[in-house]
Motif scaffolding. Sequence first.
Motif, PDB file in Angstrom:
ATOM      1  N   UNK A   1     -18.025  32.899  -1.679  1.00 57.94           N
ATOM      2  CA  UNK A   1     -17.541  33.426  -2.959  1.00 57.94           C
ATOM      3  C   UNK A   1     -18.546  33.136  -4.066  1.00 57.94           C
ATOM      4  N   UNK A   2     -18.877  34.154  -4.847  1.00 59.77           N
ATOM      5  CA  UNK A   2     -19.837  33.984  -5.940  1.00 59.77           C
ATOM      6  C   UNK A   2     -19.209  33.170  -7.066  1.00 59.77           C
ATOM      7  N   UNK A   3     -19.852  32.069  -7.493  1.00 57.99           N
ATOM      8  CA  UNK A   3     -19.290  31.283  -8.603  1.00 57.99           C
ATOM      9  C   UNK A   3     -19.339  32.064  -9.913  1.00 57.99           C
ATOM     10  N   UNK A   4     -18.219  32.125 -10.588  1.00 57.41           N
ATOM     11  CA  UNK A   4     -18.133  32.803 -11.878  1.00 57.41           C
ATOM     12  C   UNK A   4     -18.313  31.765 -12.994  1.00 57.41           C
ATOM     13  N   UNK A   5     -19.244  32.039 -13.900  1.00 59.96           N
ATOM     14  CA  UNK A   5     -19.565  31.094 -14.964  1.00 59.96           C
ATOM     15  C   UNK A   5     -19.247  31.680 -16.330  1.00 59.96           C
ATOM     16  N   UNK A   6     -18.661  30.873 -17.187  1.00 67.22           N
ATOM     17  CA  UNK A   6     -18.532  31.267 -18.581  1.00 67.22           C
ATOM     18  C   UNK A   6     -19.880  31.063 -19.267  1.00 67.22           C
TER      19      UNK A   6
ATOM     20  N   UNK B   1     -28.218  30.263  -9.596  1.00 65.15           N
ATOM     21  CA  UNK B   1     -28.769  31.328  -8.763  1.00 65.15           C
ATOM     22  C   UNK B   1     -27.661  32.093  -8.038  1.00 65.15           C
ATOM     23  N   UNK B   2     -26.701  31.367  -7.484  1.00 72.31           N
ATOM     24  CA  UNK B   2     -25.618  32.026  -6.751  1.00 72.31           C
ATOM     25  C   UNK B   2     -24.772  32.890  -7.680  1.00 72.31           C
ATOM     26  N   UNK B   3     -24.627  32.464  -8.934  1.00 67.18           N
ATOM     27  CA  UNK B   3     -23.847  33.262  -9.876  1.00 67.18           C
ATOM     28  C   UNK B   3     -24.516  34.593 -10.183  1.00 67.18           C
ATOM     29  N   UNK B   4     -25.824  34.683  -9.895  1.00 69.05           N
ATOM     30  CA  UNK B   4     -26.573  35.935 -10.095  1.00 69.05           C
ATOM     31  C   UNK B   4     -26.715  36.709  -8.785  1.00 69.05           C
ATOM     32  N   UNK B   5     -25.908  36.304  -7.785  1.00 64.96           N
ATOM     33  CA  UNK B   5     -25.877  36.994  -6.483  1.00 64.96           C
ATOM     34  C   UNK B   5     -27.187  36.894  -5.708  1.00 64.96           C
ATOM     35  N   UNK B   6     -27.916  35.812  -5.926  1.00 70.39           N
ATOM     36  CA  UNK B   6     -29.080  35.558  -5.086  1.00 70.39           C
ATOM     37  C   UNK B   6     -28.573  35.148  -3.709  1.00 70.39           C
ATOM     38  N   UNK B   7     -29.197  35.637  -2.657  1.00 68.13           N
ATOM     39  CA  UNK B   7     -28.738  35.372  -1.291  1.00 68.13           C
ATOM     40  C   UNK B   7     -28.650  33.875  -1.025  1.00 68.13           C
ATOM     41  N   UNK B   8     -27.528  33.424  -0.431  1.00 74.23           N
ATOM     42  CA  UNK B   8     -27.356  31.986  -0.173  1.00 74.23           C
ATOM     43  C   UNK B   8     -28.489  31.383   0.645  1.00 74.23           C
TER      44      UNK B   8
ATOM     45  N   UNK C   1     -31.301  30.661  -1.735  1.00 74.25           N
ATOM     46  CA  UNK C   1     -30.953  29.535  -2.603  1.00 74.25           C
ATOM     47  C   UNK C   1     -31.024  28.228  -1.825  1.00 74.25           C
ATOM     48  N   UNK C   2     -30.519  28.231  -0.581  1.00 77.38           N
ATOM     49  CA  UNK C   2     -30.539  27.029   0.248  1.00 77.38           C
ATOM     50  C   UNK C   2     -31.961  26.547   0.469  1.00 77.38           C
ATOM     51  N   UNK C   3     -32.875  27.491   0.719  1.00 76.78           N
ATOM     52  CA  UNK C   3     -34.271  27.117   0.914  1.00 76.78           C
ATOM     53  C   UNK C   3     -34.874  26.582  -0.396  1.00 76.78           C
ATOM     54  N   UNK C   4     -34.469  27.188  -1.508  1.00 76.87           N
ATOM     55  CA  UNK C   4     -35.020  26.798  -2.808  1.00 76.87           C
ATOM     56  C   UNK C   4     -34.632  25.370  -3.186  1.00 76.87           C
ATOM     57  N   UNK C   5     -33.355  24.993  -2.925  1.00 77.86           N
ATOM     58  CA  UNK C   5     -32.887  23.654  -3.299  1.00 77.86           C
ATOM     59  C   UNK C   5     -32.944  22.676  -2.134  1.00 77.86           C
ATOM     60  N   UNK C   6     -33.530  23.119  -1.006  1.00 77.77           N
ATOM     61  CA  UNK C   6     -33.727  22.261   0.156  1.00 77.77           C
ATOM     62  C   UNK C   6     -32.402  21.707   0.692  1.00 77.77           C
ATOM     63  N   UNK C   7     -31.435  22.602   0.880  1.00 78.29           N
ATOM     64  CA  UNK C   7     -30.144  22.245   1.444  1.00 78.29           C
ATOM     65  C   UNK C   7     -29.728  23.290   2.477  1.00 78.29           C
ATOM     66  N   UNK C   8     -28.797  22.942   3.345  1.00 79.35           N
ATOM     67  CA  UNK C   8     -28.254  23.874   4.320  1.00 79.35           C
ATOM     68  C   UNK C   8     -27.296  24.844   3.636  1.00 79.35           C
ATOM     69  N   UNK C   9     -27.183  26.085   4.123  1.00 75.28           N
ATOM     70  CA  UNK C   9     -26.215  27.032   3.545  1.00 75.28           C
ATOM     71  C   UNK C   9     -24.790  26.485   3.542  1.00 75.28           C
ATOM     72  N   UNK C  10     -24.435  25.711   4.568  1.00 71.70           N
ATOM     73  CA  UNK C  10     -23.093  25.139   4.614  1.00 71.70           C
ATOM     74  C   UNK C  10     -22.847  24.183   3.450  1.00 71.70           C
ATOM     75  N   UNK C  11     -23.915  23.487   3.023  1.00 72.76           N
ATOM     76  CA  UNK C  11     -23.787  22.586   1.873  1.00 72.76           C
ATOM     77  C   UNK C  11     -23.519  23.383   0.608  1.00 72.76           C
ATOM     78  N   UNK C  12     -24.208  24.523   0.465  1.00 75.94           N
ATOM     79  CA  UNK C  12     -23.962  25.384  -0.696  1.00 75.94           C
ATOM     80  C   UNK C  12     -22.515  25.854  -0.709  1.00 75.94           C
ATOM     81  N   UNK C  13     -22.003  26.173   0.475  1.00 78.72           N
ATOM     82  CA  UNK C  13     -20.617  26.622   0.577  1.00 78.72           C
ATOM     83  C   UNK C  13     -19.670  25.548   0.040  1.00 78.72           C
TER      84      UNK C  13
END
Length: 342
Positions: free
Chosen positions: A2-7, A35-42, A45-57
């Motif tokens: 789910x894309x995070x919605x930000x105010x 990045x995720x709020x701008x619909x960048x592919x997970x 983003x995971x590669x950019x922040x050096x984390x697993x996609x599951x962690x982003x989830x």
Amino acid sequence: MRTPQLTDEERRLLKDYKANAPHKLVVKKAEALLLLSRDVAPEIVAEFVDREPSTLHDWVIDWHQQRMASLYTGHAGNLNRSFLTEGQREAVTVVLSQPPGDEYLPAQFWDVPKLDHWLSTTFNIEYASNSSYHFLLRMAGLSFHKPEKFDRRRADEKAIDLRVKEIREELTGPLAEENTLVFAADEVRIDQEAVVRKAWYKKNTKTVFKVDRKTASQSFIGFLNQNTGDCTTLRLDWQNSTTILEAVQMLVGLNPGKKIVIVWDNASWHKNKLIQAELASGQSLQDVHLINFPPYAPDHNPIEHVWNDAKNAISNVQRDVFDSTVAAFEAHIGSRVFDYKI
């Protein structure tokens, strides 16, 4: 995912944490959510922040449950344990920018016990680790450093500023007179235990360096010429009425035919009966006029900067003979012009 919605406000805060948060995990979470709020592919983003996609989830789930507080989930010190709301965090930031209270020191002296007391009584929040309190202090723009020393007997700042202004007005005439010299004066003492602790020599070998281990000290009085920037430095056997009078008489002898104005602090040996009697006698100090800085306000005496410059210069070299340290101190001052004014 789910894309995070930000105010707009949340986006602004996340950008601020991305740029200024002192902990890497908070920075990475802020970057990922932006990045995720701008619909960048997970995956990207995971590669950019050096984390697993599951962690982003998991981060996104936490975001929808806790909003800004989720940035601190899993953070060292477990800042999220008490779940400060964003409104509470803003309140903490405002409070930390103000004095802790009449019973405390000024605001720049906030510390963990004071913050702990305020959080527990205001929000019923208590952290298990000091790092959580440190995080809040840093996020409020405070830093941990050595404070300047001010005497408790120091006068009100407005009164000090007024007195300094009066001194400057009083010096306007003498500074313009060709036959008058104006000096800012003060004493200082340097100390040294002449021990060399480290030296450069060949690896895996030993060397012996013979030194004098006795602790030594030397007092000085300095007269910073407000006309030229030169500083006259005289050694003192001790700082007392007799040695200070002798030093002033020596300054007069070094400047024959000149009227001399000395501005210095309120040390007892600057206002003692011996000097007052010599001033009144109309003899060796007949052309000397003394002015006193406000009490307990050494930061307004420009010669303090000279002492700091010289001490910094000699502190970088460890000398085995104290006389060499004294000579280096005098040489540093004598070879320079100092543009420090009252």
